[in-house]
Design an enzyme around this catalytic site. Structure first.
Site, PDB file in Angstrom:
ATOM      1  N   ASP A  44       0.776  -1.343   0.132  1.00 42.18           N
ATOM      2  CA  ASP A  44      -0.106  -0.025   0.135  1.00 42.18           C
ATOM      3  C   ASP A  44       1.113   1.365  -0.035  1.00 42.18           C
ATOM      4  OD1 ASP A  44      -1.974  -1.600   0.051  1.00 42.18           O
ATOM      5  OD2 ASP A  44      -2.465  -1.386   2.229  1.00 42.18           O
ATOM      6  N   ARG A  82       0.306   2.275  16.830  1.00 42.80           N
ATOM      7  CA  ARG A  82      -0.096   3.202  16.033  1.00 42.80           C
ATOM      8  C   ARG A  82      -0.041   4.622  16.839  1.00 42.80           C
ATOM      9  NH1 ARG A  82       1.165   0.124  12.295  1.00 42.80           N
ATOM     10  NH2 ARG A  82      -0.492  -0.606  10.988  1.00 42.80           N
ATOM     11  N   ASP A 112      -6.911   1.227  11.705  1.00 41.87           N
ATOM     12  CA  ASP A 112      -5.881   2.199  11.577  1.00 41.87           C
ATOM     13  C   ASP A 112      -5.717   3.440  11.114  1.00 41.87           C
ATOM     14  OD1 ASP A 112      -4.141   0.156  12.900  1.00 41.87           O
ATOM     15  OD2 ASP A 112      -3.268  -0.480  11.020  1.00 41.87           O
ATOM     16  N   SER A 123      -2.106  -9.275   3.892  1.00 41.72           N
ATOM     17  CA  SER A 123      -1.669  -7.985   4.603  1.00 41.72           C
ATOM     18  C   SER A 123      -1.059  -8.283   6.008  1.00 41.72           C
ATOM     19  CB  SER A 123      -2.700  -6.815   4.790  1.00 41.72           C
ATOM     20  OG  SER A 123      -2.404  -5.833   5.513  1.00 41.72           O
TER      21      SER A 123
END
Length: 400
Positions: free
Chosen positions: A15, A95, A124, A176
């Site tokens: 990505d 995160r 996210d 992923s």
């Protein structure tokens, strides 16, 4: 004329790899690629070369795995946080720290925007943008997955090939994956459908499938001070060293693999496979030590708080008043959570093997079957008379 700058949260995966050429095609800006090291195993030189080759003007690689362990993983362990009682929040905990570093670099570079590669269906995007807003509420956010015409990971691979960007994902193996010091998550491809059985040996990276796990049990001993682990098997270690050590030990015994259907922040269910060997051992050891050192009432309140704490972290609210208040409560509860916990590991199982604490609330004389000066068997009669009184009244009045 000096170009504007955009800071990109860069991982080197599919990505974010295609995001660099897309940004250059759509924004007249220099792209600053930022890959935050929260403990993932990478060839950082190769990651930087790939970012620059893909069109980035500059590359940053802040190494904050030690901060991640000490200030995020360990507080979560002390809080016994498990989202929906199951997931140890390996991605969600990383995160907010990544977001903090993105803003710091954006300010240092004078960037006008921060870009992330999160999909419009994921958690996210919420976590990154909540974290960024906590440090700069005016920062422009660019989320390509909510803008571009790419609709799937297959489309993303086609775009990468079109732009000459090398990626490791293929249409056959399109998982992923997110890795940090605490865990590795796997999503996508044949994992998505709950009815599909998957071959864990083909997916897991740091944890042995049960069939491949060690045939010999191993005992691990962890020492805690005020709720934080300080040593493993008698060796004093820093927080990140403890997590790494337990990842190694737990991984070979198949500890901490979770194949789970979760409820995402934005409302849909999804399936993921998580590897969290070290933190799983830490959580089990910590909870066992709390069972010895905390009162019944404290444990009950903390269980409720832990559930709310996990929800808060999952939803990206690490930098919040609620989080500060919860952490203050947890810190107070950990004042007596000091001691040593031994656990036996075998084929994915964690079995109690010993527990000691200078603050132990277990008293052999009181808890044993014999008489002692604090409690006699006769004392129970009055207690039972009191607690059964409401039931007896209801029965007398024919209500039950």
């Amino acid at each position: 004329m000096t170009k504007e700058k955009i800071v990109l949260a860069y991982s080197g995966g599919l990505d974010t790899s295609i995001t660099i050429p897309w940004l250059k095609d759509n924004y007249d800006s220099d792209i600053i690629a930022v890959c935050v090291d929260v403990g993932q195993k990478e060839d950082w030189e190769a990651v930087e070369k790939k970012a620059i080759a893909s069109g980035a003007a500059k590359f940053y690689n802040p190494h904050v795995f030690d901060e991640f362990a000490a200030d995020f993983i360990f507080p979560a362990i002390a809080g016994n946080v498990k989202y929906q009682g199951t997931y140890l929040l390996g991605t969600a905990l990383a995160r907010p720290l990544i977001a903090k570093k993105l803003v710091e670099i954006a300010h240092a570079e004078g960037a006008t925007g921060i870009c992330h590669g999160c999909t419009g269906k994921g958690n996210d995007q919420v976590r990154f943008e909540m974290g960024i807003a906590a440090f700069d509420s005016e920062m422009k956010i660019i989320a390509p997955w909510r803008i571009w015409d790419i609709k799937s990971r297959e489309d993303a691979i086609d775009y990468a090939n079109l732009k000459g960007v090398p990626v490791t994902s293929t249409k056959e193996k399109i998982y992923s994956e997110d890795e940090n010091l605490m865990h590795i998550s796997h999503e996508g491809g044949d994992i998505e459908a709950p009815e599909n059985a998957v071959n864990y040996a083909n997916i897991l990276h740091i944890t042995a499938a049960l069939e491949d796990a060690s045939n010999k049990a191993e005992v691990v001993t962890i020492e805690f001070e005020k709720g934080y682990a300080v040593a493993v098997n008698g060796e004093t270690l820093l927080p990140y060293e403890i997590v790494a050590k337990l990842n190694e030990i737990g991984g070979k015994h198949g500890i901490g693999v979770l194949d789970w259907i979760e409820d995402r922040t934005i409302g849909m269910k999804s399936r993921g496979i998580y590897e969290t060997p070290g933190a799983t051992i830490l959580m089990e050891a910590h909870q066992r030590l709390e069972s010895l050192t905390l009162t019944k009432e404290t444990i009950k309140i903390k269980q409720h708080i832990s559930m709310e704490y996990a929800e808060l972290i999952y939803n990206g609210q690490w930098y919040s008043q609620a989080n500060e208040a919860i952490q203050a409560f947890i810190t107070k509860t950990q004042e007596t959570v000091t001691g040593s916990v031994s656990l036996k590991l075998y084929k994915g199982n964690i079995v109690p093997h010993g527990l000691t604490s200078p603050y132990a609330l277990f008293d052999q004389d009181v808890s044993g079957f014999g008489e002692d000066d604090l409690f006699t068997h006769h004392d129970a009669q009055g207690y039972i008379n009191v607690i059964t009184l409401p039931t007896k009244i209801q029965k007398r009045k024919g209500l039950i």
